[in-house]
Motif scaffolding. Sequence first.
Motif, PDB file in Angstrom:
ATOM      1  N   GLN A 204       0.838  -1.204   0.000  1.00  0.00           N
ATOM      2  CA  GLN A 204       0.000   0.000   0.000  1.00  0.00           C
ATOM      3  C   GLN A 204       0.875   1.256   0.000  1.00  0.00           C
ATOM      4  OE1 GLN A 204      -2.911  -1.349  -0.987  1.00  0.00           O
ATOM      5  NE2 GLN A 204      -3.955   0.089   0.334  1.00  0.00           N
ATOM      6  N   LYS A 205       1.918   1.250   0.814  1.00  0.00           N
ATOM      7  CA  LYS A 205       2.811   2.412   0.874  1.00  0.00           C
ATOM      8  C   LYS A 205       3.521   2.623  -0.461  1.00  0.00           C
ATOM      9  CE  LYS A 205       3.609   2.448   5.830  1.00  0.00           C
ATOM     10  NZ  LYS A 205       4.524   2.212   6.928  1.00  0.00           N
ATOM     11  N   GLU A 206       3.961   1.543  -1.085  1.00  0.00           N
ATOM     12  CA  GLU A 206       4.626   1.650  -2.385  1.00  0.00           C
ATOM     13  C   GLU A 206       3.672   2.186  -3.444  1.00  0.00           C
ATOM     14  OE1 GLU A 206       6.156  -2.274  -3.115  1.00  0.00           O
ATOM     15  OE2 GLU A 206       7.792  -2.032  -1.682  1.00  0.00           O
ATOM     16  N   ARG A 207       2.421   1.720  -3.413  1.00  0.00           N
ATOM     17  CA  ARG A 207       1.419   2.181  -4.367  1.00  0.00           C
ATOM     18  C   ARG A 207       1.131   3.670  -4.167  1.00  0.00           C
ATOM     19  NH1 ARG A 207      -4.202   2.569  -4.851  1.00  0.00           N
ATOM     20  NH2 ARG A 207      -4.464   2.037  -2.679  1.00  0.00           N
ATOM     21  N   MET A 208       1.028   4.100  -2.913  1.00  0.00           N
ATOM     22  CA  MET A 208       0.766   5.515  -2.629  1.00  0.00           C
ATOM     23  C   MET A 208       1.942   6.384  -3.084  1.00  0.00           C
ATOM     24  SD  MET A 208      -2.264   5.803  -1.578  1.00  0.00           S
ATOM     25  CE  MET A 208      -2.239   7.495  -1.035  1.00  0.00           C
ATOM     26  N   GLU A 209       3.150   5.896  -2.869  1.00  0.00           N
ATOM     27  CA  GLU A 209       4.330   6.654  -3.297  1.00  0.00           C
ATOM     28  C   GLU A 209       4.361   6.771  -4.817  1.00  0.00           C
ATOM     29  OE1 GLU A 209       7.444   9.063  -3.105  1.00  0.00           O
ATOM     30  OE2 GLU A 209       6.287   8.362  -1.386  1.00  0.00           O
ATOM     31  N   LYS A 210       4.031   5.700  -5.490  1.00  0.00           N
ATOM     32  CA  LYS A 210       3.984   5.717  -6.954  1.00  0.00           C
ATOM     33  C   LYS A 210       2.937   6.715  -7.437  1.00  0.00           C
ATOM     34  CE  LYS A 210       3.374   2.669 -10.916  1.00  0.00           C
ATOM     35  NZ  LYS A 210       3.041   1.321 -11.373  1.00  0.00           N
ATOM     36  N   MET A 211       1.781   6.763  -6.772  1.00  0.00           N
ATOM     37  CA  MET A 211       0.729   7.708  -7.153  1.00  0.00           C
ATOM     38  C   MET A 211       1.176   9.152  -6.907  1.00  0.00           C
ATOM     39  SD  MET A 211      -2.695   5.716  -5.927  1.00  0.00           S
ATOM     40  CE  MET A 211      -3.786   7.050  -6.382  1.00  0.00           C
ATOM     41  N   ARG A 212       1.885   9.375  -5.823  1.00  0.00           N
ATOM     42  CA  ARG A 212       2.375  10.729  -5.518  1.00  0.00           C
ATOM     43  C   ARG A 212       3.350  11.218  -6.585  1.00  0.00           C
ATOM     44  NH1 ARG A 212       3.098   8.875  -0.072  1.00  0.00           N
ATOM     45  NH2 ARG A 212       1.264   9.456   1.112  1.00  0.00           N
ATOM     46  N   GLN A 213       4.063  10.272  -7.191  1.00  0.00           N
ATOM     47  CA  GLN A 213       5.040  10.626  -8.219  1.00  0.00           C
ATOM     48  C   GLN A 213       4.406  10.678  -9.602  1.00  0.00           C
ATOM     49  OE1 GLN A 213       8.158   7.743  -7.771  1.00  0.00           O
ATOM     50  NE2 GLN A 213       8.842   8.579  -5.827  1.00  0.00           N
TER      51      GLN A 213
ATOM     52  N   GLY B 146      -4.700   8.212 -13.683  1.00  0.00           N
ATOM     53  CA  GLY B 146      -5.212   9.558 -13.545  1.00  0.00           C
ATOM     54  C   GLY B 146      -4.258  10.454 -12.784  1.00  0.00           C
ATOM     55  N   GLY B 147      -3.001  10.026 -12.666  1.00  0.00           N
ATOM     56  CA  GLY B 147      -1.991  10.786 -11.910  1.00  0.00           C
ATOM     57  C   GLY B 147      -1.683  12.117 -12.549  1.00  0.00           C
ATOM     58  N   GLY B 148      -0.796  12.854 -11.949  1.00  0.00           N
ATOM     59  CA  GLY B 148      -0.502  14.206 -12.337  1.00  0.00           C
ATOM     60  C   GLY B 148      -0.023  14.409 -13.751  1.00  0.00           C
ATOM     61  N   GLY B 149       0.529  13.432 -14.383  1.00  0.00           N
ATOM     62  CA  GLY B 149       0.959  13.579 -15.771  1.00  0.00           C
ATOM     63  C   GLY B 149       2.332  14.173 -15.889  1.00  0.00           C
ATOM     64  N   GLY B 150       2.435  15.470 -16.192  1.00  0.00           N
ATOM     65  CA  GLY B 150       3.711  16.100 -16.512  1.00  0.00           C
ATOM     66  C   GLY B 150       4.529  16.516 -15.316  1.00  0.00           C
ATOM     67  N   GLY B 151       4.129  16.186 -14.102  1.00  0.00           N
ATOM     68  CA  GLY B 151       4.828  16.662 -12.926  1.00  0.00           C
ATOM     69  C   GLY B 151       6.063  15.873 -12.549  1.00  0.00           C
ATOM     70  N   SER B 152       6.400  14.836 -13.280  1.00  0.00           N
ATOM     71  CA  SER B 152       7.546  13.998 -12.932  1.00  0.00           C
ATOM     72  C   SER B 152       8.863  14.741 -13.199  1.00  0.00           C
ATOM     73  CB  SER B 152       7.499  12.728 -13.771  1.00  0.00           C
ATOM     74  OG  SER B 152       8.599  11.917 -13.491  1.00  0.00           O
ATOM     75  N   GLN B 153       9.838  14.455 -12.342  1.00  0.00           N
ATOM     76  CA  GLN B 153      11.146  15.101 -12.494  1.00  0.00           C
ATOM     77  C   GLN B 153      12.212  14.107 -12.892  1.00  0.00           C
ATOM     78  OE1 GLN B 153      12.149  17.216  -8.957  1.00  0.00           O
ATOM     79  NE2 GLN B 153      10.324  18.493  -9.010  1.00  0.00           N
ATOM     80  N   ASN B 154      11.855  13.117 -13.676  1.00  0.00           N
ATOM     81  CA  ASN B 154      12.832  12.091 -14.085  1.00  0.00           C
ATOM     82  C   ASN B 154      13.782  12.619 -15.094  1.00  0.00           C
ATOM     83  OD1 ASN B 154      11.567  10.432 -12.356  1.00  0.00           O
ATOM     84  ND2 ASN B 154      10.495   9.253 -13.923  1.00  0.00           N
TER      85      ASN B 154
END
Length: 129
Positions: free
Chosen positions: A107-116, A121-129
Amino acid sequence: MKKFLLMCCFLMGIAAVSHAQGGGGMRKSPEDRAKDLKAQLSLTDDQTAKVTAIYKEQAAKMDSVRTAANGDRSAMRTAMMPMMKATNDKIKAVLTTDQAAAYEKAQKERMEKMRQGGGQGGGGGGSQN
């Protein structure tokens, strides 16, 4: 003929975008979610049946919240967060200590992935990779 091909390409493009954004009908059924958890945590048949019932109850409640919220994402999120926590607590009560620890970690890993921005339906362009 060109119009037909153009229309087909257009419809396929819409379908691809809808799928990429986690289109409406793409949610897993309670049974599928329970099967996934069974495979992930090596649940017994009894545990799987209990988890399936928990997921069915959650799905019914969430459907009513979606209907009541009438597309208001903020209202849906506010109403669903306590339900999701209650569902997770009910599931943990069915699990053994080791299974509950593995479930909590997942659950924690899934939440972290969603935050990133990696969740549906995640944030899309907000990644800093």
